[in-house]
Design a protein around this motif. Structure first.
Motif, PDB file in Angstrom:
ATOM      1  N   PRO A  56       0.981  -1.362  -0.027  1.00 20.06           N
ATOM      2  CA  PRO A  56       0.022   0.123   0.192  1.00 20.06           C
ATOM      3  C   PRO A  56       0.621   1.241   0.098  1.00 20.06           C
ATOM      4  CG  PRO A  56       0.097  -0.934   2.227  1.00 20.06           C
ATOM      5  CD  PRO A  56       0.898  -1.796   1.372  1.00 20.06           C
ATOM      6  N   THR A  57       0.272   2.306  -0.503  1.00 21.80           N
ATOM      7  CA  THR A  57       0.791   3.795  -0.239  1.00 21.80           C
ATOM      8  C   THR A  57       0.391   4.577   0.897  1.00 21.80           C
ATOM      9  OG1 THR A  57       0.742   3.867  -2.757  1.00 21.80           O
ATOM     10  CG2 THR A  57       1.186   5.822  -1.620  1.00 21.80           C
ATOM     11  N   ASN A  58       1.503   4.937   1.471  1.00 27.09           N
ATOM     12  CA  ASN A  58       1.497   5.692   2.766  1.00 27.09           C
ATOM     13  C   ASN A  58       0.648   4.737   3.881  1.00 27.09           C
ATOM     14  OD1 ASN A  58       2.624   7.897   1.407  1.00 27.09           O
ATOM     15  ND2 ASN A  58       0.427   8.830   1.083  1.00 27.09           N
ATOM     16  N   PHE A  93       4.685  13.702   1.020  1.00 24.00           N
ATOM     17  CA  PHE A  93       4.296  13.259   2.664  1.00 24.00           C
ATOM     18  C   PHE A  93       5.448  13.102   3.510  1.00 24.00           C
ATOM     19  CE2 PHE A  93       0.606  12.612  -0.218  1.00 24.00           C
ATOM     20  CZ  PHE A  93      -0.368  12.724   0.896  1.00 24.00           C
ATOM     21  N   LEU A  94       5.261  12.575   4.720  1.00 22.70           N
ATOM     22  CA  LEU A  94       6.199  12.421   5.527  1.00 22.70           C
ATOM     23  C   LEU A  94       5.816  11.326   6.565  1.00 22.70           C
ATOM     24  CD1 LEU A  94       9.370  13.290   6.105  1.00 22.70           C
ATOM     25  CD2 LEU A  94       8.205  14.921   7.983  1.00 22.70           C
ATOM     26  N   GLY A  95       6.619  10.289   6.547  1.00 25.72           N
ATOM     27  CA  GLY A  95       5.981   9.126   7.636  1.00 25.72           C
ATOM     28  C   GLY A  95       6.490   9.602   8.945  1.00 25.72           C
ATOM     29  N   PRO A 113      11.378   9.858   5.388  1.00 25.25           N
ATOM     30  CA  PRO A 113      11.046  10.607   4.142  1.00 25.25           C
ATOM     31  C   PRO A 113      10.368   9.789   3.039  1.00 25.25           C
ATOM     32  CG  PRO A 113      13.368  10.005   4.232  1.00 25.25           C
ATOM     33  CD  PRO A 113      12.738   9.319   5.739  1.00 25.25           C
ATOM     34  N   PRO A 114       9.983  10.592   1.937  1.00 26.79           N
ATOM     35  CA  PRO A 114       9.554   9.623   0.892  1.00 26.79           C
ATOM     36  C   PRO A 114      10.499   8.603   0.368  1.00 26.79           C
ATOM     37  CG  PRO A 114       9.213  11.789   0.439  1.00 26.79           C
ATOM     38  CD  PRO A 114      10.094  11.948   1.663  1.00 26.79           C
ATOM     39  N   ILE A 122       2.174  11.967   6.972  1.00 29.83           N
ATOM     40  CA  ILE A 122       1.374  13.371   7.046  1.00 29.83           C
ATOM     41  C   ILE A 122       1.677  14.234   5.822  1.00 29.83           C
ATOM     42  CG2 ILE A 122       1.484  15.718   8.345  1.00 29.83           C
ATOM     43  CD1 ILE A 122       2.360  13.775  10.809  1.00 29.83           C
ATOM     44  N   SER A 123       0.649  15.037   5.410  1.00 28.42           N
ATOM     45  CA  SER A 123       0.952  15.684   3.964  1.00 28.42           C
ATOM     46  C   SER A 123       1.717  17.028   4.504  1.00 28.42           C
ATOM     47  CB  SER A 123      -0.373  16.098   3.503  1.00 28.42           C
ATOM     48  OG  SER A 123      -0.210  17.174   2.447  1.00 28.42           O
TER      49      SER A 123
END
Length: 409
Positions: free
Chosen positions: A18-20, A37-39, A51-52, A68-69
């Protein structure tokens, strides 16, 4: 391709990455963070920023929280806060009770829990309508005044410390509104405007209207404008209610207080000032009309006098030009006559010189002149022989002197 080569290992299924969102299996985790986004994950209470990209880990303590956007002005990353401040704004933050102002045009990271974002302050120019007030002029005329004020925040540190509400209480939402600061500015502007109107004679504005009306009538019937009259017109058009110099003094008076909380008032503008007493307005207007009519009559008389003066000057100039023209014509005519006489004399002289070179031509000329002396009615009697006539004609006076017994009539 994968080959499962043990009796204690089996395939439990295939899952899409999955993405994010994390794919967790036991203590193993696979995460793909999308661009923009930032995890956010936590390891024994410590925040971990991802990081991405694709992240894989094996840990019994590291757990993924959320993606988080980063397209928001304020991003909460656990104990961290990421604040992006646009140009023309300033961000108000507090670090353990101490205020920090973050400038615009940059992104700032608040790196612990007690460094919190409070609100944004706009540094742009603001224009607000002042409430309609009743003010009394210097000549005791109560007026209803409508006006505007233009202002901006020049010192955000002072504005946040002394003028703006920055401390959020309870569950209040973060706001960029500066209602308290705006209210203070409007009240100070109203006070300075009332002070300005208190020093103005409202009735002077009607005299200004009369002067302007008179100047317009003189422009229609008075001919050219002199520099002195133009200067008087410019002075007459300075309405005391719209005197820029005195209004600038009122703005400076307001800034003495406004600058103590970091605000500069740029201008205060009066839109209208109407007396509350309608009868008083009518009386002042009648006086202005009478003054305008008197000034108009005076200006018309001055214009007529000036026009008569111009006509007399034009007539004198015309007569002078005509006299000069006639004198020049006489001079030219006399010169032409003199030149003609000179040419005739020179012609006669040239003819005489030419005749003197030929004896026959001289005799013929003498005979012609002699014949011109004898008229058609003249009679001559001679006592001598007829041959004497030829001697008389050819020899002139010498023959006549020798004539004897001749008669002439």
């Amino acid at each position: 391709m994968h080959n499962i080569g043990g009796c204690f290992m089996k395939h439990c299924g295939t899952h899409k990455l999955p993405t994010n969102d994390a794919l967790v299996h036991g203590n193993r985790c696979i995460l793909m963070v999308e661009q923009g986004f930032l995890g956010l994950a936590f390891d024994n209470g410590q925040p971990v920023l991802l990081p991405p990209g694709i992240h894989v880990w094996t840990s019994d303590t590291l757990s993924y929280s959320k993606a988080i956007s980063l397209d928001q002005h304020m991003v909460s990353l656990g104990p961290y806060t990421l604040v992006t401040v646009d140009e023309g704004y300033a961000a108000v933050t507090q670090n353990n009770g101490k205020q920090h102002i973050l400038p615009g045009g940059a992104t700032h990271l608040l790196n612990h829990k007690n460094w919190r974002f409070e609100k944004f302050l706009t540094l742009k120019i603001q224009t607000d309508d002042l409430e309609q007030i009743k003010a009394t002029s210097a000549d005791n005329i109560t007026m209803r005044v409508t006006s505007t004020v233009t202002w901006c925040i020049k010192n955000p540190t002072l504005a946040a410390t002394m003028g703006a509400e920055t401390m959020a209480v309870g569950t209040e939402a973060v706001s960029s509104d500066i209602a308290k600061l705006r209210g203070d500015v409007l009240k100070q502007a109203i006070a300075s405007l009332a002070s300005f109107i208190g020093g103005v004679n409202y009735s002077d504005s009607f005299h200004v209207a009369a002067n302007v009306q008179g100047k317009k009538s003189s422009a229609r019937g008075g001919g050219g404008n002199e520099p002195e009259s133009e200067e008087k017109t410019s002075k007459a058009m300075d309405n005391p209610l719209y005197d820029v110099r005195r209004m600038n003094d009122a703005v400076a008076h307001a800034n003495v207080t406004a600058m103590t909380y970091g605000v500069e008032i740029l201008s205060i503008n009066i839109l209208s000032a109407v007396p509350i007493d309608v009868q008083l307005t009518k009386a002042l207007a009648c006086g202005a009309v009478a003054s305008a009519q008197a000034l108009q009559a005076e200006t018309a008389a001055r214009g007529n006098a000036k026009a008569m003066k111009l006509d007399a000057t034009a007539a004198a100039d015309k007569a002078k030009i005509e006299a000069e023209g006639q004198a020049q014509a006489e001079v030219i005519r006399a010169k032409a006559t003199a030149e003609s006489a000179r040419l005739v004399a020179e012609g006669n002289k040239d003819a005489a010189n030419l005749l003197s070179t030929n004896a026959v031509a001289v005799d013929l000329a003498r005979m012609d002149k002699s014949s011109q002396l004898i008229g058609k009615s003249d009679k001559f009697f001679f006592g001598q022989e007829p041959s004497y006539l030829s001697s008389l004609v050819l020899k002139g006076d010498h023959a006549s002197k020798g004539a004897k017994g001749g008669m002439f009539s």
